[in-house]
Enzyme design. Structure first.
Site, PDB file in Angstrom:
ATOM      1  N   GLY A 209       0.735  -1.173  -0.407  1.00  0.00           N
ATOM      2  CA  GLY A 209       0.202  -0.360  -0.283  1.00  0.00           C
ATOM      3  C   GLY A 209       0.901   1.039  -0.034  1.00  0.00           C
ATOM      4  CG  ASN A 210      -0.155   4.492  -1.268  1.00  0.00           C
ATOM      5  OD1 ASN A 210      -1.066   5.192  -0.838  1.00  0.00           O
ATOM      6  ND2 ASN A 210      -0.801   4.058  -2.627  1.00  0.00           N
ATOM      7  CG  PHE A 211       2.507   6.535   3.860  1.00  0.00           C
ATOM      8  CD1 PHE A 211       2.747   6.402   5.528  1.00  0.00           C
ATOM      9  CD2 PHE A 211       4.165   6.274   3.739  1.00  0.00           C
ATOM     10  CE1 PHE A 211       3.726   4.559   5.899  1.00  0.00           C
ATOM     11  CE2 PHE A 211       4.900   5.673   4.364  1.00  0.00           C
ATOM     12  CZ  PHE A 211       4.517   4.884   5.625  1.00  0.00           C
TER      13      PHE A 211
END
Ligand code: C5P
Length: 410
Positions: A209-211
């Site tokens: 995923g990412n932030f």
């Protein structure tokens, strides 16, 4: 008679600026609007219902029940009757109650029942206006879809000078007229917005995923819906909620799900704003069972490319449809953003840099530069994401009316 037949609920609260509400009422009526005034108990200390009912031609509503016969004033009916609600002046207390849903007077219950768009014009002393609590409540209202007509600088009732004066009635009327004329409105437009991260499954418990928090995309969705657009918000996993009834939310998890959802709705849309942080790659295969460490010292995950939603929409776009992308860059920012805009056939790209303090993933603020295909460039200072959303929508859609996106230069 630019407001002919429009039903406007004018909310008046307890500020010295309430004397200007008489002028505001007069101006709205002169332009053909039917004005129903709802005043708070404190508002009546500043201006009398007699003056206001004479100017509006309707009895002023203040209490939940009519004195004497006990009949009920229906805030629900007012919520259905109105084409627009304007609270002017709006005190710090009423703004706080609106933001918190504290329905202890007729004006706040009317606000909570309101089906129409709502404008507020704050009026208060400069220290109250700049207080962190007032700022927070104003941001909450903006997030809830309320249009805030900011207070202006000038002399205040305290004889201090600064920001906090209610905007002049003529300018409030101009904002109302613009709204009905569709000047800054997006009525009848259908806008697709992608937001948030994507999660790419590795096994039943892990993902890549990412932030991305989704805050920018949700702020854009709120801004478009407030302006009357029908919004289809396709969002990856996020804790945010989209309250506005004009937003249809489609929850997805992976880039491929987001791609399918976006391609399905784009042919019927006027524009797509692609603010999602889509994973470029996904695991080649998803393990059905949790991957065990099994004594391995290293582990290699094979990744395959995800489809590019922005590029796909850029290919299928017909004349009149707009696509707007985002670029979060760490180096050679403008060059990379322009290249991306061209490769993905975007009309406009919003550049935010990770090098800026307070901008990017997770923050409530952002600092953006808008770049257009026709070579225009517009930079904005660090602002709340709600305000950035307003700047972006103003630039993109005002410009599209003149057929080139983002055509203002600063
Ligand atoms: O990831 P990249 O920097 O190329 O993203 C630029 C723009 O393209 C963003 O607007 C992003 O939402 C969009 N994008 C997309 N689908 C992808 C990758 C990026 O829509 N697979």
């Amino acid at each position: 008679m630019s407001l002919q037949g429009k039903h406007i609920v004018l909310g008046i609260t307890g500020s010295i600026a309430a004397y200007k509400s008489a002028v505001l009422t007069r101006l709205l009526v002169k332009r053909g609007a039917e004005v129903q005034i709802v005043i708070t108990p404190a508002g009546k200390e500043f201006i009398t219902p007699v003056t206001l009912s004479a100017l509006s031609g309707r009895p002023v509503v203040s209490e939940f029940f009519a004195a004497g016969d006990g009949s009920w004033h229906s805030h629900v009916e007012l919520g259905l009757w109105a084409d627009l609600m304007v609270v002017a002046p709006a005190t710090a207390a009423s703004i706080g109650k609106m933001a918190g849903g504290i329905a202890d007077n007729m004006l706040i219950t009317t606000y909570l029942s309101m089906k129409a768009p709502v404008f507020v014009a704050p009026a208060m002393d400069l220290d109250m206006y700049r207080h962190v609590s007032t700022r927070r409540n104003i941001e909450l209202l903006k997030g809830d879809g309320v249009q805030v007509i900011s207070a202006v600088e000038g002399e205040l009732a305290s004889h201090l000078c600064g920001e906090g004066r209610m905007e002049e009635p003529e300018n409030i009327v101009a904002a109302v007229e613009r709204f009905f004329a569709g000047g800054n409105g997006l009525g009848k437009k259908r806008i697709v917005i992608t937001a948030g991260p994507t999660f790419e499954r590795i096994d039943p418990v892990r993902f890549i995923g990412n932030f991305s928090s989704g805050k920018m995309g949700f702020a854009l969705a709120g801004e478009c819906a407030r302006r009357g657009a029908e919004v289809i918000l396709i969002t990856g996993p996020t804790a945010l909620s989209a309250a506005h009834p004009g937003i249809r939310r489609v929850d997805v998890e992976s880039a491929r799900e987001m791609y399918d959802a976006a391609l399905k709705v784009f042919p019927q849309a006027d524009a797509a704003i692609l603010s999602a942080a889509v994973a470029d790659y996904r695991p080649e295969r998803v393990c059905g069972k949790k991957i065990k460490r099994a004594g391995r010292e290293s582990f290699t995950l094979s990744l395959v490319s995800n489809p590019d939603i922005a590029a796909a929409l850029g290919k299928m776009k017909r004349p009149g449809q707009l696509t707007v992308g985002f670029a979060l860059e760490t180096e050679e920012e403008e060059r990379n953003a322009i290249r991306k805009m061209e490769e993905k056939n975007l009309d406009c790209i919003v550049l935010n840099s990770l090098n800026d303090e307070g901008a990017g993933f997770g923050y409530d603020t952002n600092r953006v530069t808008l770049l257009s295909r026709s070579g225009e460039r517009r930079s904005f200072p660090l602002k709340s994401k709600v305000d950035v959303a307003r700047d972006i929508i103003d630039a993109v859609f005002d410009a599209s009316r003149n057929s080139t996106a983002c055509n203002e230069t600063v």
